[in-house]
Design a protein around this motif. Structure first.
Motif, PDB file in Angstrom:
ATOM      1  N   ASP A 165       0.811  -1.220   0.000  1.00 50.06           N
ATOM      2  CA  ASP A 165       0.000   0.000   0.000  1.00 50.06           C
ATOM      3  C   ASP A 165       0.843   1.269   0.000  1.00 50.06           C
ATOM      4  O   ASP A 165       0.297   2.375  -0.073  1.00 50.06           O
ATOM      5  CB  ASP A 165      -0.905   0.029   1.239  1.00 50.06           C
ATOM      6  CG  ASP A 165      -1.920  -1.106   1.255  1.00 50.06           C
ATOM      7  OD1 ASP A 165      -2.105  -1.753   0.216  1.00 50.06           O
ATOM      8  OD2 ASP A 165      -2.518  -1.337   2.324  1.00 50.06           O
ATOM      9  N   ARG A 166       2.157   1.128   0.071  1.00 51.95           N
ATOM     10  CA  ARG A 166       2.980   2.301   0.394  1.00 51.95           C
ATOM     11  C   ARG A 166       3.062   3.315  -0.735  1.00 51.95           C
ATOM     12  O   ARG A 166       3.164   4.511  -0.480  1.00 51.95           O
ATOM     13  CB  ARG A 166       4.367   1.841   0.852  1.00 51.95           C
ATOM     14  CG  ARG A 166       4.272   1.119   2.186  1.00 51.95           C
ATOM     15  CD  ARG A 166       5.588   0.635   2.726  1.00 51.95           C
ATOM     16  NE  ARG A 166       5.345  -0.100   3.968  1.00 51.95           N
ATOM     17  CZ  ARG A 166       6.292  -0.596   4.737  1.00 51.95           C
ATOM     18  NH1 ARG A 166       7.561  -0.441   4.387  1.00 51.95           N
ATOM     19  NH2 ARG A 166       5.997  -1.240   5.838  1.00 51.95           N
ATOM     20  N   ASP A 168       0.683   4.195  -2.941  1.00 53.28           N
ATOM     21  CA  ASP A 168      -0.518   5.033  -2.877  1.00 53.28           C
ATOM     22  C   ASP A 168      -0.522   5.896  -1.620  1.00 53.28           C
ATOM     23  O   ASP A 168      -0.952   7.054  -1.646  1.00 53.28           O
ATOM     24  CB  ASP A 168      -1.772   4.160  -2.902  1.00 53.28           C
ATOM     25  CG  ASP A 168      -2.099   3.655  -4.295  1.00 53.28           C
ATOM     26  OD1 ASP A 168      -1.561   4.215  -5.270  1.00 53.28           O
ATOM     27  OD2 ASP A 168      -2.878   2.693  -4.401  1.00 53.28           O
ATOM     28  N   TYR A 196      -8.675   5.079   3.752  1.00 52.11           N
ATOM     29  CA  TYR A 196      -7.603   4.095   3.874  1.00 52.11           C
ATOM     30  C   TYR A 196      -7.244   3.885   5.340  1.00 52.11           C
ATOM     31  O   TYR A 196      -7.104   2.743   5.803  1.00 52.11           O
ATOM     32  CB  TYR A 196      -6.362   4.520   3.095  1.00 52.11           C
ATOM     33  CG  TYR A 196      -5.219   3.558   3.330  1.00 52.11           C
ATOM     34  CD1 TYR A 196      -5.156   2.359   2.618  1.00 52.11           C
ATOM     35  CD2 TYR A 196      -4.264   3.799   4.308  1.00 52.11           C
ATOM     36  CE1 TYR A 196      -4.153   1.439   2.869  1.00 52.11           C
ATOM     37  CE2 TYR A 196      -3.262   2.881   4.573  1.00 52.11           C
ATOM     38  CZ  TYR A 196      -3.208   1.715   3.844  1.00 52.11           C
ATOM     39  OH  TYR A 196      -2.227   0.792   4.105  1.00 52.11           O
TER      40      TYR A 196
END
Length: 402
Positions: A165-166, A168, A196
Motif C-alpha cells: 500500500d505504500r 498510494d 484508507y
C-alpha cells in the motif's frame, strides 16, 4: 515605522530559506510582537518574532489556545466531517487537559530507546535507496529518489502500513500539504486518505500488530475512538514524513552551497548530531507551531496589549534567527551549539516525533555525503522551484549528479 510585509515572506535569493532574513531582522527590531496582515486575506494577526517571546507564548496554552472550538467552547461540540482526520485526535488541536491525555498515550512510542531500536531498519532503508541511486546514476532527482521515499517508508514502518500500500500512501501524503490544489481536490484527497486509514484501523482492531497503531489499539484501545486513531495516524504522517523529507532535500541543497561544512558531516561522526541541530535551526521548514493561537483573555505580550479572540502566530523561523538566541544567526555553522532551537516547537506541543526525525537525519545526511562525495547540482540554482504554497517549506525537485 518600517513597512511590514505580508505573510508568508518570499525566499531569500541564493539561499534555500523560506523568507528574506532582512525582512525578519526589521520586524524583530520593531519589537517582539507586530501586527501583520495575512497575504491570503482574513483578519490581521499578531506575529511573534523574538525568541524569548515565542518561548513564552508556547509555554502558556492557558492564554494562547490551540483548540478548535465548537459553539459551546469545546471541539467535541462539532460533528463537521472536516474535523475528522486532521483535528480530532491531533494533539496540536487540543489544549490541556484533553491534550495531556492524548500526549500521554503517545509519548511511550517515541522514546529515545524505541528510536534506537528502529535505527537498524532506518539504516537499511537509507542504504537501499543509495544503492538504487548509484545503480541508476550518475544523476537523480534527490527528492524522488531519496528525500521523499526514505521518511515515507520509515513512517509506514512505524504505523504498520502494508508494503503493497505504500506507493498510494505516499502519493496521498504528497498531495496533503499542496496549497495549489483547489478545495475539491483537497477534500477528495483527504476523504481517500481517511478511508484508507479507517481500513487500517479496523484491521488493527481485529488483529493488533507490533507497530504503533497496533500497540495503541492493544494498550489503549478502550480509551481511543476510531476518529482519534485516525487523527493520530494522519498527524504522525505529516509530522514524520513531510517535515523530514523537506529537511533532507533543503539540507542537502544548503550543504552543496557549503562544501566545507558538508565535509564536517561526511568525515566527522561526532559532529553529525550538532550539525543536524544547526540545519534544523537554520532551515526551520515548519514556519510555525501548528495553527494560529487564539488569545483566551486580555494579556500583554512583548509590550503589546492583546485582546481576547485575537489570533497570534509564533514564528519559529524568526525565533531561530534571533540575534538574542545565537550569534550571527543568518550564517550556517554546523559546529555551533544550536541546542534550544525551536524547529520542533516548544512547551506542551513540542513535536512528539522529534527523536525520530533527528535519527533519520543523523543517518541519512552522512550516508548520502559519503556515498557521493562529488555530489553537486545538475541544474542552475535559479531553475529550482521551491514549495512556497505549502505549510511545510521545501523544494519541488532537486536534480543532482556525482
Amino acid at each position: 515605522m518600517t513597512e511590514i510585509p505580508t505573510f508568508p515572506l518570499p525566499p531569500l535569493h541564493g539561499d534555500p530559506t523560506p523568507y528574506d532574513a532582512g525582512d525578519y531582522r526589521r520586524l524583530r527590531a520593531e519589537g517582539p510582537v507586530v501586527r501583520l496582515p495575512i497575504a491570503t486575506g482574513g483578519p490581521d494577526v499578531w506575529l511573534v518574532t523574538q525568541y524569548a517571546e515565542v518561548r513564552k507564548l508556547l509555554s502558556d496554552p492557558a492564554h494562547f489556545s490551540n483548540a478548535v472550538q465548537g459553539p459551546n467552547g469545546r471541539l467535541g461540540d462539532r460533528s463537521d466531517e472536516s474535523l475528522k482526520g486532521f483535528v480530532i485526535g491531533n494533539p496540536l488541536m487540543y489544549d490541556p487537559p484533553e491534550h495531556t491525555r492524548l500526549r500521554r498515550l503517545l509519548t511511550g512510542q517515541f522514546t529515545v530507546a524505541r528510536m534506537r531500536h528502529l535505527r537498524p531498519r532506518i539504516e537499511q532503508i537509507v542504504t537501499e535507496h543509495l544503492d538504487a541511486m548509484e545503480a541508476a546514476g550518475p544523476s537523480a532527482d534527490l527528492v524522488e529518489a531519496f528525500s521523499l521515499p526514505v521518511p515515507s517508508l520509515v513512517i509506514c514502518e512505524l504505523l504498520g502500513v502494508p508494503y503493497a500500500d505504500r506507493e498510494d500512501f505516499q502519493r496521498r501524503s504528497n498531495r496533503l500539504l499542496d496549497m495549489t490544489l483547489d478545495r475539491e481536490a483537497h477534500a477528495a484527497n483527504t476523504a481517500e486518505m481517511n478511508a484508507y486509514m479507517y481500513g487500517l484501523i479496523a484491521r488493527e482492531r481485529a488483529e493488533p500488530g507490533q507497530e504503533l497503531l497496533g500497540l495503541l489499539v492493544r494498550e489503549h484501545g478502550d480509551d481511543l475512538t476510531d476518529d482519534e486513531l485516525l487523527g493520530i495516524g494522519n498527524t504522525l504522517l505529516v509530522a514524520g514524513h513531510e517535515t523530514t523529507a523537506n529537511m533532507l532535500s533543503l539540507g542537502t541543497l544548503l550543504l552543496l552551497h557549503r562544501p566545507d561544512q558538508a565535509a564536517v558531516i561526511r568525515d566527522e561522526p561526532d559532529a553529525v548530531t550538532p550539525a543536524v541541530e544547526e540545519l534544523l535551526r537554520y532551515l526551520t521548514v515548519a514556519h510555525r507551531a501548528g495553527p494560529p493561537r487564539h488569545v483566551t483573555e486580555d494579556i500583554t505580550l512583548g509590550g503589546r496589549q492583546l485582546r481576547a479572540g485575537d489570533l497570534v502566530i509564533p514564528s519559529l523561523l524568526s525565533a531561530n534567527r534571533d540575534e538574542a538566541f545565537v550569534k550571527e544567526p543568518d550564517e550556517l555553522d554546523v559546529t555551533r551549539d544550536a541546542a534550544g532551537h525551536m524547529a520542533f516547537g516548544h512547551g506542551v506541543h513540542h513535536c512528539l516525533g522529534a527523536p525520530l526525525a533527528r535519527l533519520e537525519m543523523q543517518v541519512a545526511f552522512p550516508a548520502l555525503l559519503r556515498r557521493f562525495p562529488g555530489l553537486k547540482l545538475a541544474v542552475p540554482y535559479e531553475s529550482l522551484r521551491f514549495r512556497l504554497q505549502s505549510t511545510v517549506y521545501g523544494v519541488e525537485s532537486l536534480p543532482v549528479t556525482w
